[in-house]
Design an enzyme around this catalytic site. Structure first.
Site, PDB file in Angstrom:
ATOM      1  CG  ASP A 124       4.747  68.780 109.969  1.00 38.03           C
ATOM      2  OD1 ASP A 124       5.157  68.201 110.992  1.00 38.03           O
ATOM      3  OD2 ASP A 124       5.390  69.666 109.369  1.00 38.03           O
ATOM      4  CG  HIS A 269       2.681  66.190 105.591  1.00 38.23           C
ATOM      5  ND1 HIS A 269       3.834  66.017 104.860  1.00 38.23           N
ATOM      6  CD2 HIS A 269       2.619  67.508 105.915  1.00 38.23           C
ATOM      7  CE1 HIS A 269       4.440  67.192 104.735  1.00 38.23           C
ATOM      8  NE2 HIS A 269       3.723  68.116 105.365  1.00 38.23           N
TER       9      HIS A 269
HETATM   10 ZN   LIG Z   1       2.325  71.746 107.386  1.00 35.00          ZN
END
Ligand SMILES: [Zn+2]
Length: 311
Positions: A124, A269
């Site tokens: 992400d 992430h």
């Molecule tokens: Zn996020």
């Protein structure tokens, strides 16, 4: 524009180009074959005579003309068809749509058979300078396809990296423009998602109706709008917890290896801050999952597998 219309356009254009090329080729060949005319093919006047001779030949031999026309038309059609096949398969590769039964639903994990050892890594907040590309290399070395949920602002900052992610064959999802958690009105929610979708398309050609709500917040208006637009809202079942500022990369690895199960969706992430620890953890994470017998699938693939095993 409909496929048929595009086909007609291409056919017209290609027919013209092919006819011009064929005419040029024929006049060149005729020029080369004509005795005493070795230097003549560069001379427009001579070329004109050659074309006249050829036309005359074709007029007195109508069957030769028919063969020439048919062959040109056949080759043009084949070229256009090949081109369209390439365009269609390219569009297919760039379109990420959930199977119908998952549209307008929220997915936390893939419900697959225990023997189906598949797992989906999701990444992400990118695309992000350095870390995204480092992860891309690790994924490539390990033959792993992942799913990237992008923030509009991040794409704006790193469009080239976005294109690289797509070129490597990963799946793409929408993660809003600003990454806001707080409740918002319907118009703002729509703008957060639509604006990002538009930039994803303009930057990479990708169309996606996979959505991940920032922070996993499902009640601030974003998930509601996404469902109205038939997105699949994709959560996760295992977090690497790589946003914990104090944790070591080995902790991320442990979190994932402990939580892994068939159909799991793993959160990590590549952007939104310094993700060098995630990059560090990634090879060991992948190696550990492989050792447990997992193969890596994208979110669209995972839902496809679940859909098939339910059928
Ligand atoms: Zn996020």
């Amino acid at each position: 524009m409909s496929g048929n219309h595009l086909f007609q356009q291409l056919r017209k254009k290609w027919r013209f180009v092919a006819l011009a090329l064929t005419a040029a080729a024929i006049s060149f060949i005729v020029g080369a074959l004509m005795p005493g005319n070795q230097q003549g093919s560069n001379n427009p006047a001579t070329a004109r005579v050659q074309v006249q001779n050829l036309n005359q030949f074709l007029t007195v031999n109508p069957s030769a003309k028919q063969v020439a026309d048919d062959r040109t038309a056949f080759n043009v059609d084949r070229t256009v068809e090949k081109l369209l096949t390439v365009l269609e398969s390219k569009e297919k590769l760039l379109t990420f749509v959930p199977p119908e039964q998952f549209q307008a639903t929220t997915v936390f994990e893939g419900k697959v058979k225990n023997s189906e050892k598949v797992i989906a890594l999701t990444v992400d907040d990118g695309p992000w300078p350095e870390t995204t590309e480092q992860m891309l290399d690790i994924f490539q070395q390990n033959d792993v396809k992942a799913t990237f949920f992008w923030i509009g602002k991040s794409i704006e900052n790193s469009p080239e990296i976005a294109r690289r992610v797509v070129a490597r064959g990963h799946a793409i999802g929408n993660h809003t423009w600003h990454h806001w958690y707080d409740p918002m009105d319907a118009a703002t929610a729509a703008d957060e998602i639509d604006r990002t979708a538009k930039l994803i398309y303009e930057t990479t050609g990708v169309k996606t109706t996979f959505f991940r709500p920032p922070g996993g917040v499902l009640n601030n208006g974003l998930a509601k709008y996404a469902k109205q637009q038939n997105y699949a809202v994709v959560m996760w079942s295992v977090t690497s917890a790589d946003t914990d500022p104090r944790a070591q990369p080995s902790a991320f690895v442990n979190n994932v290896l402990k939580g892994a199960k068939p159909g799991a969706i793993v959160l990590m992430h590549d952007g939104g801050g310094d993700r060098s620890r995630t990059v560090k953890a990634l090879p060991e994470m992948i190696a550990g999952l492989k050792k447990q017998g997992y193969r890596f699938v994208t979110i669209p693939e995972l839902l496809e597998i679940q859909g098939q095993s339910a059928a």
